[in-house]
Design a protein around this motif. Sequence first.
Motif: not given
Length: 167
Positions: A2, A5, A92, A97, A142
Amino acid sequence: MRRPQVVVMGVSGSGKSTVGEQVAELLGVPFVDGDALHPAANVAKMASGVPLTDDDRIPWLRAVGRALAETSPEGAVVACSALKRSYRDLIRSEAPDALFAELDGDRALLAARMAARPGHFMPVSLLDSQLATLEPLQPEEHGLRLDVSRSPAELADAIAGAVRAAA
Ligand SMILES: Nc1ncnc2c1ncn2[C@@H]1O[C@H](COP(=O)(O)OP(=O)(O)O)[C@@H](O)[C@H]1O
Ligand SMILES: O=C(O)[C@H](O)[C@@H](O)[C@H](O)[C@H](O)COP(=O)(O)O
């Protein structure tokens, strides 16, 4: 993978710019230095030895989030101190993500690196306020935390590996 970022975060002198550039190179995406997104008034304030407030930082953090989301359809790596959880939440809100890679080091090492860095606006005297403001990455966020006693290349490899594993 994906579109990655990635925010390379940490206090001044932790190596965000140095490591972030290498992560971007490994992932083949643009690198954006958050320092370049500060309004001139923020830079002047820091250069004069005065820490930024939340009000100084909020528009800048939104700009960092937008840069992360909009710089390239392929993704991006941004260097940004992102010291507080609420600051990361703002980033965010623009880039949900985002993966945060926190660079941690002990005070003496960080101060030595700041002092040895030529021509930078940030005085070593602001390191203590940076460390006092820092809220380390929390388990549910994350990302990953790394110790900056390792070389920039090792740190960049570890971050790029984590990004690929998360994709
Ligand atoms: N892992 C590292 N090992 C040794 N020196 C480093 C490392 N990371 C950064 N440096 C050096 O430390 C100084 C601060 O790094 P910099 O990337 O400007 O930090 P930041 O962007 O977080 O303020 C620079 O002179 C850089 O070359
Ligand atoms: O929120 C802040 O107080 C600043 O953004 C600061 O954390 C940031 O690190 C500066 O831009 C200094 O630049 P360096 O991190 O490159 O020293």
